[in-house]
Design an enzyme around this catalytic site. Sequence first.
Site, PDB file in Angstrom:
ATOM      1  N   GLU A 113     -41.632 -37.625 -11.862  1.00  0.00           N
ATOM      2  CA  GLU A 113     -42.525 -37.966 -12.467  1.00  0.00           C
ATOM      3  C   GLU A 113     -44.366 -37.811 -11.540  1.00  0.00           C
ATOM      4  O   GLU A 113     -45.174 -36.902 -11.939  1.00  0.00           O
ATOM      5  CB  GLU A 113     -42.578 -39.276 -12.615  1.00  0.00           C
ATOM      6  CG  GLU A 113     -42.218 -38.788 -14.371  1.00  0.00           C
ATOM      7  CD  GLU A 113     -41.826 -40.244 -14.606  1.00  0.00           C
ATOM      8  OE1 GLU A 113     -41.784 -41.225 -14.448  1.00  0.00           O
ATOM      9  OE2 GLU A 113     -40.726 -40.473 -16.362  1.00  0.00           O
ATOM     10  N   SER A 159     -38.138 -42.476 -23.521  1.00  0.00           N
ATOM     11  CA  SER A 159     -38.104 -42.470 -25.464  1.00  0.00           C
ATOM     12  C   SER A 159     -38.930 -41.872 -26.085  1.00  0.00           C
ATOM     13  O   SER A 159     -39.490 -41.260 -27.216  1.00  0.00           O
ATOM     14  CB  SER A 159     -37.901 -43.840 -25.737  1.00  0.00           C
ATOM     15  OG  SER A 159     -39.070 -44.855 -25.243  1.00  0.00           O
ATOM     16  N   GLY A 201     -44.893 -40.961 -20.144  1.00  0.00           N
ATOM     17  CA  GLY A 201     -44.737 -42.303 -21.323  1.00  0.00           C
ATOM     18  C   GLY A 201     -45.070 -42.832 -20.303  1.00  0.00           C
ATOM     19  O   GLY A 201     -45.496 -42.312 -19.333  1.00  0.00           O
ATOM     20  N   LYS A 210     -44.616 -47.360 -14.104  1.00  0.00           N
ATOM     21  CA  LYS A 210     -43.904 -46.018 -14.572  1.00  0.00           C
ATOM     22  C   LYS A 210     -42.620 -45.519 -13.627  1.00  0.00           C
ATOM     23  O   LYS A 210     -42.362 -46.831 -12.556  1.00  0.00           O
ATOM     24  CB  LYS A 210     -44.317 -44.837 -14.389  1.00  0.00           C
ATOM     25  CG  LYS A 210     -45.536 -43.988 -15.857  1.00  0.00           C
ATOM     26  CD  LYS A 210     -46.613 -42.831 -14.884  1.00  0.00           C
ATOM     27  CE  LYS A 210     -45.105 -41.937 -15.756  1.00  0.00           C
ATOM     28  NZ  LYS A 210     -43.661 -42.128 -16.981  1.00  0.00           N
ATOM     29  N   GLY A 249     -37.762 -45.684 -16.866  1.00  0.00           N
ATOM     30  CA  GLY A 249     -36.580 -44.615 -16.892  1.00  0.00           C
ATOM     31  C   GLY A 249     -35.784 -44.213 -15.231  1.00  0.00           C
ATOM     32  O   GLY A 249     -35.524 -43.542 -15.314  1.00  0.00           O
TER      33      GLY A 249
END
Length: 226
Positions: free
Chosen positions: A106, A30, A85, A97, A100
Amino acid sequence: NLQNELKKEAAIRAAEFVENDTVVGLGTGSTVKFLVDELGRKVREENLSFTGVTTSKRTASQAESLGIKIVSLDSIPRIDLTIDGADQVDNNFNGIKGGGAALLWEKIVATNSKKNIWIVDQSKLVDRIGSFPLPVEVIPFGALHVLNKFEELNLNPALRLTENGKKVMTDSQNYIIDLHLNQIIDPAKLSNQLINTVGVVEHGLFLNVVDKVVVGKKGQPLILEN
Ligand code: DER
């Protein structure tokens, strides 16, 4: 709401680090959504020109819909800067992390980037990581045996499910197991333990990855340098 405003502020500040004619890794989540919106605005209104590599199908579709050029990771020799993020960041710049479910792509993008920046709101900054469930990406074949192994190690695992009870599938068609640990005393030790567990593809401990953390604060974003 305030948290979104702080995410947006961090994202807009981080977008200033994107230079013309560079290759930029675009994260997922987000907060990155605000970053991609801002980069799209700069492309349209300020003639910013860069090439994007994304960490998820959903970031790719958002970026392309805004006119950002996206290429495959293997078509470029290196990534100049990745902005992503994070779910938690501690005082040693260790991160969790994967909230999501994008942690595998990532980490692949981050570890192939010359520089990494994370954009967060203040709620992500902690003294010690671990109270956020640690995501682990596992191959579906034998996943329940990996779950049992984590249970035996008292890692409080849970297979991540969608609202209607389906197993969450990552962009690589793998499952996510979240480890509910409360705190992680030795992240490096846990990282090695997890990555050496047969069936585990990758995990959400991002250690020695990030160079700069941009923290949304009312009025003036805070920039933490590793
Ligand atoms: O899933 C991920 O790795 C995301 O980057 C996550 O760590 C941050 O997501 P957020 O910006 O929606 O909090």
